[in-house]
Motif scaffolding. Structure first.
Motif, PDB file in Angstrom:
ATOM      1  N   LYS A  22       0.871  -1.298  -0.152  1.00 42.32           N
ATOM      2  CA  LYS A  22      -0.079  -0.140  -0.067  1.00 42.32           C
ATOM      3  C   LYS A  22       0.684   1.239   0.063  1.00 42.32           C
ATOM      4  N   ALA A  23       2.122   1.364   0.863  1.00 43.97           N
ATOM      5  CA  ALA A  23       2.754   2.299   0.875  1.00 43.97           C
ATOM      6  C   ALA A  23       3.222   2.839  -0.654  1.00 43.97           C
ATOM      7  N   ALA A  24       3.773   1.651  -1.465  1.00 43.08           N
ATOM      8  CA  ALA A  24       4.231   1.939  -2.653  1.00 43.08           C
ATOM      9  C   ALA A  24       3.074   2.375  -3.777  1.00 43.08           C
ATOM     10  N   GLU A  25       1.759   1.906  -3.570  1.00 44.84           N
ATOM     11  CA  GLU A  25       0.882   2.366  -4.340  1.00 44.84           C
ATOM     12  C   GLU A  25       0.372   3.763  -3.980  1.00 44.84           C
ATOM     13  N   ARG A  26       0.230   4.106  -2.970  1.00 52.51           N
ATOM     14  CA  ARG A  26      -0.372   5.387  -2.404  1.00 52.51           C
ATOM     15  C   ARG A  26       0.168   6.519  -2.911  1.00 52.51           C
ATOM     16  N   THR A 125      -8.425  10.378  10.842  1.00 53.64           N
ATOM     17  CA  THR A 125      -8.553   8.974  10.362  1.00 53.64           C
ATOM     18  C   THR A 125      -7.311   8.618   9.486  1.00 53.64           C
ATOM     19  N   ALA A 126      -6.722   9.343   8.752  1.00 55.96           N
ATOM     20  CA  ALA A 126      -5.531   9.173   7.911  1.00 55.96           C
ATOM     21  C   ALA A 126      -4.285   9.389   8.874  1.00 55.96           C
ATOM     22  N   GLN A 127      -4.328  10.082   9.875  1.00 59.28           N
ATOM     23  CA  GLN A 127      -3.395  10.221  10.617  1.00 59.28           C
ATOM     24  C   GLN A 127      -3.075   8.879  11.681  1.00 59.28           C
ATOM     25  N   ASN A 128      -4.503   8.398  12.219  1.00 60.07           N
ATOM     26  CA  ASN A 128      -4.560   7.096  12.857  1.00 60.07           C
ATOM     27  C   ASN A 128      -3.920   5.909  11.869  1.00 60.07           C
ATOM     28  N   GLN A 129      -3.964   6.012  10.668  1.00 61.01           N
ATOM     29  CA  GLN A 129      -3.294   5.012   9.834  1.00 61.01           C
ATOM     30  C   GLN A 129      -2.179   5.183   9.225  1.00 61.01           C
ATOM     31  N   GLY A 130      -1.157   6.368   9.976  1.00 61.36           N
ATOM     32  CA  GLY A 130       0.024   6.238   9.552  1.00 61.36           C
ATOM     33  C   GLY A 130       0.298   7.533   8.644  1.00 61.36           C
ATOM     34  N   LEU A 131      -0.690   8.176   8.082  1.00 57.53           N
ATOM     35  CA  LEU A 131      -0.374   9.195   7.076  1.00 57.53           C
ATOM     36  C   LEU A 131      -0.075  10.501   8.111  1.00 57.53           C
ATOM     37  N   LYS A 132       0.550  11.578   7.052  1.00 56.80           N
ATOM     38  CA  LYS A 132       0.864  12.878   7.651  1.00 56.80           C
ATOM     39  C   LYS A 132       0.007  13.796   6.831  1.00 56.80           C
ATOM     40  N   ASP A 183       7.059  15.407   2.847  1.00 59.80           N
ATOM     41  CA  ASP A 183       6.413  14.024   2.606  1.00 59.80           C
ATOM     42  C   ASP A 183       5.161  13.884   3.452  1.00 59.80           C
ATOM     43  N   PHE A 184       4.310  15.101   3.232  1.00 63.70           N
ATOM     44  CA  PHE A 184       2.811  15.014   3.666  1.00 63.70           C
ATOM     45  C   PHE A 184       1.968  14.231   2.555  1.00 63.70           C
ATOM     46  N   ASP A 185       1.152  13.549   3.249  1.00 58.00           N
ATOM     47  CA  ASP A 185       0.179  12.719   2.531  1.00 58.00           C
ATOM     48  C   ASP A 185      -1.058  13.438   1.949  1.00 58.00           C
ATOM     49  N   LEU A 186      -1.559  14.031   2.858  1.00 61.38           N
ATOM     50  CA  LEU A 186      -3.010  14.985   2.319  1.00 61.38           C
ATOM     51  C   LEU A 186      -2.821  16.171   3.110  1.00 61.38           C
ATOM     52  N   VAL A 187      -3.151  17.087   1.983  1.00 60.16           N
ATOM     53  CA  VAL A 187      -3.298  18.514   2.636  1.00 60.16           C
ATOM     54  C   VAL A 187      -4.635  19.237   2.117  1.00 60.16           C
ATOM     55  N   THR A 188      -5.534  20.015   2.818  1.00 59.27           N
ATOM     56  CA  THR A 188      -6.581  20.450   2.481  1.00 59.27           C
ATOM     57  C   THR A 188      -6.371  21.944   2.518  1.00 59.27           C
ATOM     58  N   LEU A 189      -6.523  22.651   1.325  1.00 55.01           N
ATOM     59  CA  LEU A 189      -6.341  24.093   1.209  1.00 55.01           C
ATOM     60  C   LEU A 189      -7.506  24.826   0.811  1.00 55.01           C
ATOM     61  N   TYR A 190      -7.634  25.950   1.676  1.00 59.92           N
ATOM     62  CA  TYR A 190      -9.088  26.570   1.392  1.00 59.92           C
ATOM     63  C   TYR A 190      -8.856  28.327   1.062  1.00 59.92           C
ATOM     64  N   CYS A 387     -10.777   8.435   0.663  1.00 62.73           N
ATOM     65  CA  CYS A 387     -10.366   7.253   1.262  1.00 62.73           C
ATOM     66  C   CYS A 387      -9.526   6.318   0.367  1.00 62.73           C
ATOM     67  N   LYS A 388     -10.121   6.206  -0.746  1.00 58.02           N
ATOM     68  CA  LYS A 388      -9.831   5.377  -1.622  1.00 58.02           C
ATOM     69  C   LYS A 388      -8.661   5.831  -2.320  1.00 58.02           C
ATOM     70  N   LEU A 389      -8.312   6.981  -2.675  1.00 55.65           N
ATOM     71  CA  LEU A 389      -7.147   7.689  -3.120  1.00 55.65           C
ATOM     72  C   LEU A 389      -5.996   7.374  -2.134  1.00 55.65           C
ATOM     73  N   LEU A 390      -6.141   7.578  -1.118  1.00 56.29           N
ATOM     74  CA  LEU A 390      -5.202   7.445   0.226  1.00 56.29           C
ATOM     75  C   LEU A 390      -4.846   6.222   0.415  1.00 56.29           C
ATOM     76  N   GLN A 391      -5.807   5.303   0.025  1.00 56.22           N
ATOM     77  CA  GLN A 391      -5.715   3.682   0.443  1.00 56.22           C
ATOM     78  C   GLN A 391      -5.839   3.600   1.845  1.00 56.22           C
ATOM     79  N   ILE A 392      -6.857   4.264   2.642  1.00 53.59           N
ATOM     80  CA  ILE A 392      -7.077   4.012   3.957  1.00 53.59           C
ATOM     81  C   ILE A 392      -8.591   3.717   4.313  1.00 53.59           C
ATOM     82  N   GLU A 393      -8.523   2.865   5.501  1.00 50.75           N
ATOM     83  CA  GLU A 393      -9.986   2.508   5.796  1.00 50.75           C
ATOM     84  C   GLU A 393     -10.836   3.707   6.248  1.00 50.75           C
ATOM     85  N   PRO A 394     -11.991   4.121   5.513  1.00 50.51           N
ATOM     86  CA  PRO A 394     -12.773   5.057   6.043  1.00 50.51           C
ATOM     87  C   PRO A 394     -13.277   4.969   7.540  1.00 50.51           C
ATOM     88  N   ALA A 395     -13.716   6.055   8.208  1.00 45.27           N
ATOM     89  CA  ALA A 395     -14.254   6.029   9.279  1.00 45.27           C
ATOM     90  C   ALA A 395     -15.752   5.936   8.849  1.00 45.27           C
TER      91      ALA A 395
END
Length: 436
Positions: A22-26, A125-132, A183-190, A387-395
């Protein structure tokens, strides 16, 4: 020799057919929200970069925000995949109907008690699965959720201008460095536009078209920055909005709504938020709920609801925070409590079924199809897609990946991985054919 080649070929094919870790795919994900970007704002303006996105990525005809079509409730639905009655961010303003507490929108953004209601947003949810993860001005990003905070948070200050194009580009540069250098995995920009211009000038004003052109240039700059930071093959980008905008109907063309004409607010109610566009809430004094409901039912250009009788499609009736009476004005009419204080020339907060309330959706990157136009969908379905794009289990959420999965190039892995496997197989087939 032939047998040895056949064994090698078979082993490589089998290995290529196995999914990578998953780390290689994400791939990484950037979610950008342009507040108040109505679904059709780019149709009367020259927007070459937005137009190019349609060819290079995917577009939804429009996205339907939740009821309520307000900034904070809608943004929190996107980042949680939950209806408003579930996540309980029921207004831009934090309030307490028992104490009459009311907190302005910008100050509400940093009040965790307004956001932390047991529903986990995507960052946590992403952080709890190891993402930044990081939130750059995004509503809800500054709150703590059961003691957990987003890894990195920037909060806009009250009064800070939202339309500085130079700053917009600097924000993109900063986000790109988070991805490439940290190496952040997810950023939200407003971004706070085009909402501000829509309110102040109205959606039909020339300045609204100018800000859309500025947004378009910013998207062009974003794509240049992605290329500069070598993120083309590893960064997915979703561009969306929280709601649309409509022209406010004002005197002398129409009679504006003044609710105190139809009932004595001071006598009959103990709490209200009414001077806030097209959506209003009231708490009747004990024993006066029916009298308040009957009086407001006689007011023109609005619909009044008892909370427990709200249409199921609103997904609001289960809310514990909403007061007993909810008022929704007809499109373009704003609510005034005792006298006209409303100055906005454009607004939202109306029924999410109105076309003027619909929002945009664009996406591009290694996991998205190209030149694909999707049918409309509700904004709750963006969450499982992310969640699919980040390859994580959704809440737990109210959305469905089945609604948005057709935007993706494939159901698993990345485009880069699939292309690499295809190229490898082609080369092996060629070698096998020649040598045999």
């Amino acid at each position: 020799m032939r047998m040895e080649l056949l064994l090698v070929f078979t082993a490589v094919v089998c290995a290529a057919g196995k999914p990578l870790s998953k780390a290689a795919e994400r791939n990484k994900l950037l979610l950008i929200s342009f507040d108040g970007f109505r679904w059709d704002y780019d149709q009367d303006v020259d927007t070459p970069h937005l137009d190019q996105l349609v060819e290079d990525g995917v577009k939804a005809k429009y996205v339907t925000p939740p009821m309520l079509t307000m900034t904070s409730p809608s943004h929190f639905t996107t980042i949680t995949g939950r209806w408003v009655e579930d996540h309980e961010v029921v207004h831009n303003m934090m309030f307490n109907a028992k104490t009459n507490l009311k907190v302005t929108h910008k100050k509400t953004l940093i009040r965790s008690e307004w956001w932390d209601n047991g529903v986990l947003p995507l960052w946590i949810t992403a952080q709890n699965q190891g993402l930044k993860t990081a939130s750059f001005y995004y509503p809800g990003g500054a709150a703590n959720y059961s003691g957990q905070a987003v890894n990195r948070v920037l909060v806009t200050e009250a009064g800070h201008p939202d339309d500085n194009e130079t700053e917009w580009r600097q924000n993109i540069d900063k986000v790109m460095s988070w991805f490439s250098d940290e190496d952040f995995d997810l950023v939200t920009l407003y971004y706070g536009e085009p909402d501000n211009v829509g309110h102040a000038k109205g959606p039909d004003h020339p300045d609204r078209k100018k800000i859309i052109q500025q947004i378009d240039r910013t998207i062009g700059y974003l794509r240049e920055a992605i290329n500069l930071h070598n993120l083309n093959d590893s960064l997915n980008v979703i561009i969306t909005s929280d709601h649309g905008m409509t022209t406010v109907k004002k005197r002398p063309q129409v009679d504006e709504i003044i609710l105190n004409k139809y009932l004595n607010l001071l006598k009959l109610t103990s709490f209200e938020i009414l001077d806030y566009g097209g959506f209003g809430i009231l708490t009747p004094r004990p024993g006066m709920e029916q009298e308040v409901f009957d009086a407001l039912s006689k007011a023109p250009n609005l619909t009044v609801y008892k909370k427990d009788k709200l249409p199921e499609s609103f997904h609001l009736a289960k809310s514990k925070r909403l007061p007993p009476i909810v008022v929704v004005a007809d499109l373009g009419f704003n609510l005034n409590s005792r006298f006209i204080v409303y100055v906005n020339k454009g607004d939202h907060g109306y029924h999410s079924g109105e076309m003027d309330m619909k929002a945009i959706f664009r996406a591009f990157g290694p996991d998205f199809k190209q030149n694909f136009v999707s049918e409309p969908f509700d904004s709750i379905h963006v969450y499982p897609l992310m969640c699919k794009l980040l390859q994580i289990e959704p809440a737990p959420h109210n959305g469905s990946l089945a609604v948005t999965e057709n935007l993706l190039l494939h159901s698993s892995g990345s485009q880069r991985t699939q292309l690499s496997v295809a190229l490898l197989l082609s080369m092996l087939i060629f070698m096998f054919t020649v040598l045999l």
